[in-house]
Enzyme design. Structure first.
Site, PDB file in Angstrom:
ATOM      1  N   ASP A   1       0.708  -1.154  -0.388  1.00 55.65           N
ATOM      2  CA  ASP A   1       0.147  -0.129   0.038  1.00 55.65           C
ATOM      3  C   ASP A   1       0.883   1.130   0.017  1.00 55.65           C
ATOM      4  O   ASP A   1       0.517   2.369  -0.476  1.00 55.65           O
ATOM      5  CB  ASP A   1      -0.850   0.008   1.575  1.00 55.65           C
ATOM      6  CG  ASP A   1      -2.165  -1.030   0.957  1.00 55.65           C
ATOM      7  OD1 ASP A   1      -1.907  -2.118   0.549  1.00 55.65           O
ATOM      8  OD2 ASP A   1      -3.063  -0.775   1.706  1.00 55.65           O
TER       9      ASP A   1
ATOM     10  N   GLU B   1      -4.634  -5.281  -6.682  1.00 63.42           N
ATOM     11  CA  GLU B   1      -5.181  -5.790  -5.958  1.00 63.42           C
ATOM     12  C   GLU B   1      -6.686  -5.484  -5.966  1.00 63.42           C
ATOM     13  O   GLU B   1      -6.573  -4.235  -5.805  1.00 63.42           O
ATOM     14  CB  GLU B   1      -5.033  -6.444  -4.657  1.00 63.42           C
ATOM     15  CG  GLU B   1      -4.781  -5.095  -3.631  1.00 63.42           C
ATOM     16  CD  GLU B   1      -4.445  -5.420  -2.400  1.00 63.42           C
ATOM     17  OE1 GLU B   1      -3.323  -6.309  -1.914  1.00 63.42           O
ATOM     18  OE2 GLU B   1      -5.202  -5.140  -1.231  1.00 63.42           O
TER      19      GLU B   1
END
Length: 870
Positions: free
Chosen positions: A453, A520
């Site tokens: 992230d 994702e």
């Protein structure tokens, strides 16, 4: 830096003076220590490691275990905690991280030979350990879950006799506070945080020179692929306290190709570990490694040996592929996205996020099933977000042509790196060094992501990249995979992570839709009822409640329920009336969702989209959130929707624009094709529109072939049937959609995990399809080499009624559960009146458990039936 990054080597060395190396060959072996181990808590045990590691020390009352094993896996194997995946039983397991744990075993070492050296190697200990052998401490602080640890134990071993090894393990901290394995929010944390000896434990014997980490870097003269430059690297380790001269020989070979011999003589300083790099060799017309659907994943072999004093000292061998991955950037919607090529060809990576079992239990059959399922779904990539170290999975991926995308995990100490201690900084670099060494030689590895992230801090990122450079990393890398935290990341991670209607993937004005490159995104995906019954009691299967939600996601996270999925199901298909009704509608919704997901990404390939990872591929335990197939390997709607979308040549419908695309995912063009689109009303199958167009499907491309116009007179719920046939009339792609004149629409409210739907499609017309008992089925099998292949023929003999969403299953016995793992050439099939189709199923005979195989048929409007497989 070498001392920091290299695998630790004990100072317990074998002293051999230069010039007096015995010319007789030492024994070269590698033995995995698996049996004869015992586990217990260190709490209440006053004996020190010096005592516990003595031969003959009593382990009465300990838990016998086999390695590799985590603490919890060992306790579960001994029934200390039982059936922990059922219901909420996991809550009954106490926190196991507040104490240390002893692993102890005895083994017989190989007999000694002249000049022989003994090595003890640990592929994975979590999180830190004190290591003792025969009463001697080898390491007081072996730290780092992903760090390999290695010791020269020649001075401590008992050659040809019994030895005792004891490891005192300190578990990682909860809440991902250590640089360990971390499951973030996709399931509850393991009560032991995966503490233990999760990787292989090996005892090796070599001569005075040992070899480590052989590797072949391959470079192609792109765009040409008619040659390759190969550079061989291998580390040589002097296990003695004096300089030594060694000749390192290497051979590159492949059946049918000329062998390439290499040789280099080096003198190593006392206790030195040095990389031996050979001059590049030029190979003409190499046999290339290709990913699945692009060609054959051809592998070469590298054999390396070291001689000292005229005798073989060590040997190593690996398989490798001649291939080259490159990256490029394209700006879409104002953001720079990464795209990838293999051997000069654009490749649309599409895959899922792999997760191992919560207790890190795996075996060859399990690993092979994952790879088989990935390939069967038409996927070409597995993402490993921190789930690093299952090296057999890499080997299987090499052979299957499945690409692997490794990297570190998000939302943990791995990304909270601004406040790292000096030890954590060391562990991070040593972890990267260990894991890059384990993956760099694999043909399947195409990318490394340093962060998920968020990117690491600048200083740590520089240090990471220095490691990659030192290891001659040959593949692309990314700093992280989320443009929200790094505008130049090259991949986006803008959700969604809960169910959305299929139109979201196609509407490129919305976050999460199929533009750019994504690391994702995914949705809830409740498994079939047969699987639900394995982990929830009948009272917990319906209505949905606490036990169900416990299997959704980490408690307290936004994913600890499946409310968005259920709301979508009830509003679109009609309110579920029970567990069985919920499950049959779940399969429809999972199918259409994952099919649309991959169709949208594939149809926009190389113009708007460049790669996607569905979150997740599978689940760490029985889960109702995030997977393409469930924990038990039972394929369901999500699996078969993915398989349909990713077939080699596929026709797809764009829910947002009503365009129809033909996607060719191979490197071979297809001409002389015809695409047909036909719309039918429900429930009477009245045809309301049809059109056909000629199609040439260029290699590795998507082509828009037609647009479905506004059609009047449609029923509220209707069918869109798309087909591609070749010049002989054979069906190339057959794809059925069910949709509504009241389409799904999306609201303007959006956050990092969801865009809230505004209006729902009315698909309740499916519930009014006439019952069709007129589906005939035959099934016959062929058995060979322990595998059975069943040929299933289905014929809809009704003159008027559809056989909708038919699910053929091979079961173990009449009324038994589906045999798994299993693959089908097609499933969830719909047959028009008079139509017939043939499906094949493949599975291992042993998985029948001694039962006779039966074909069970279920469907949305057909009665359940079962016939023996002849």
């Amino acid at each position: 830096m070498r001392r920091l990054l290299a695998i630790l080597v004990s100072t317990l060395t074998l002293v051999l003076a230069i010039g007096v190396v015995d010319a007789r060959a030492a024994t070269v072996t590698s033995t995995e220590l698996t049996s004869g181990w015992a586990l217990r808590s260190a709490t209440g045990l006053s004996d020190t490691g010096a005592t516990v590691s003595q031969v003959g020390y009593s382990t009465s009352g300990w838990n016998p275990v086999s390695l590799p094993s985590t603490v919890l896996a060992g306790l579960v194997a001994n029934n200390v905690y039982q059936n922990i995946f059922f219901g909420q039983n996991l809550k009954n397991v106490p926190d196991l991280t507040g104490q240390d744990w002893w692993f102890r075993g005895e083994f017989t070492a190989a007999a000694t030979s002249p000049g022989q050296v003994y090595w003890l190697r640990f592929k994975g200990i979590s999180y830190r350990a004190q290591i003792w052998l025969n009463g001697t401490q080898l390491d007081a602080n072996a730290v780092g879950t992903m760090v390999g640890h290695e010791y020269n134990v020649t001075g401590v071993i008992h050659p040809g006799a019994v030895n005792a090894l004891a490891i005192r393990v300190t578990p990682p901290a909860h809440d991902c506070k250590d640089l360990s394995f971390c499951t973030v929010d996709w399931n509850p944390e393991a009560p032991d945080m995966n503490a233990g000896l999760w990787g292989k434990t090996l005892v090796d014997t070599t001569g005075p020179v040992a070899l480590r980490d052989p590797y072949v870097k391959t470079v192609l003269p792109l765009p040409a692929t008619n040659a390759a430059d190969l550079t061989v690297y291998v580390d040589a380790v002097n296990a003695t306290a004096a300089p030594i001269t060694t000749t390192v020989n290497a051979t590159i070979s492949k059946a049918g190709q000329p062998s390439i011999p290499l040789s280099q003589t080096v003198t190593l300083n006392a206790n030195e570990r040095r990389e031996v790099a050979f001059s590049p060799v030029h190979v003409t017309n190499p046999v290339l490694w290709w990913p699945y659907q692009f060609g054959s994943p051809e592998l070469y072999q590298l054999s390396v040996s070291a001689t000292a004093g005229g005798a073989i000292s060590d040997t190593k061998g690996i398989d490798f592929g001649i291939r080259q991955f490159t990256d490029y950037r394209t700006t879409v919607n104002g953001t720079s996205f990464a795209g990838y090529k293999v051997n000069g060809q654009n490749i649309m990576f599409r895959g899922g996020g792999y997760m191992w079992d919560m207790l890190q239990r795996w075996d060859t059959k399990t690993n092979a099933a994952h790879i088989k399922y990935v390939k069967d779904m038409g996927l070409n990539t597995i993402r490993l977000e921190g789930t690093l170290g299952n090296e057999e999975l890499y080997d299987l991926a090499d052979k299957a042509g499945i690409m692997v995308m490794p990297g570190f995990v998000c939302c943990s100490a791995w990304e909270n790196d601004s406040g790292w201690s000096a030890e954590q900084a060391q562990v991070a670099l040593a972890s990267l060094d260990t894991q890059m060494r384990a993956t760099r030689a694999h043909a399947s590895t195409f990318l490394w992501t340093y962060g998920s992230d968020q990117p690491p801090t600048a200083a740590h990122l520089t240090a990471y990249k220095n490691v990659a450079t030192a290891l001659h990393w040959q593949n692309p890398t990314l700093d992280n995979v989320a443009t929200w935290s790094n505008a130049n990341a090259g991949m986006k991670m803008d959700g969604p992570y809960v169910w959305e209607p299929p139109v979201l993937w196609w509407d490129t004005t919305k976050a999460g839709s199929a533009f750019g490159t994504t690391g994702e995104e995914g949705a809830e995906s409740p498994p079939p009822l047969e699987s639900v019954q394995r982990f929830l009691a009948p009272a917990d299967q319906w209505p949905i409640g606490t036990a169900w939600n416990y299997h959704a996601g980490k408690a307290g996270s936004v994913f600890d329920n499946t409310t968005p999925f259920t709301a979508g199901l009830n509003s679109r298909y009609g309110t579920a009336t029970g567990a069985a009704d919920y499950s049959r509608k779940t399969e429809l919704q999972n199918y259409e969702n994952t099919r649309a997901f991959f169709e949208a990404w594939n149809s926009h390939e190389y113009t708007q989209s460049f790669g996607t990872i569905f979150w997740m591929l599978n689940s760490a335990w029985p889960s109702v959130h995030w997977n393409l197939y469930d924990y038990y390997f039972k394929p369901g709607g999500g699996y078969f929707g993915s398989k349909k979308a990713n077939e080699p040549v596929h026709i797809a419908y764009d829910y947002a624009t009503k365009k129809v695309f033909v996607v060719n995912s191979t490197l071979t063009a297809r001409s002389g094709l015809t695409a047909t689109a036909t719309l039918y009303n429900t429930p009477d199958l009245a045809q309301k529109y049809t059109t056909s167009v000629p199609v040439t499907a260029a290699a590795n491309s998507s082509t828009q072939v037609l647009t479905i116009p506004a059609v009047t007179g449609l029923s509220t719920t209707y069918f869109i049937r798309l087909q591609v046939k070749d010049a002989s009339g054979a069906t190339v792609s057959n794809n059925l959609y069910w949709y509504s004149t009241t389409a799904d629409t999306l609201g303007n409210k959006s956050n990092w995990y969801r865009t809230t739907p505004k209006n729902s499609a009315n698909l309740t017309g499916l519930n009014s399809l006439p019952a069709n008992p007129n589906l005939n089925a035959t099934a016959s099998r062929v058995t060979s080499g322990g595998q059975e292949t069943v040929t299933i023929t289905l014929t809809n003999t009704s003159a008027t009624n559809l056989a909708f969403f038919v699910r053929p299953e091979i079961t173990a016995g009449n009324g038994g559960t589906e045999v798994v793992p299993v693959t089908y050439t097609d499933n969830y099939i719909s047959l028009w009146p008079g139509e017939s189709t043939t499906v094949t199923a493949a599975y291992q005979t042993a998985d029948l458990g001694g039962q006779a195989p039966y074909l069970r048929l279920r469907g949305y409007n057909i009665p359940t039936s079962s016939v023996p497989v002849s």
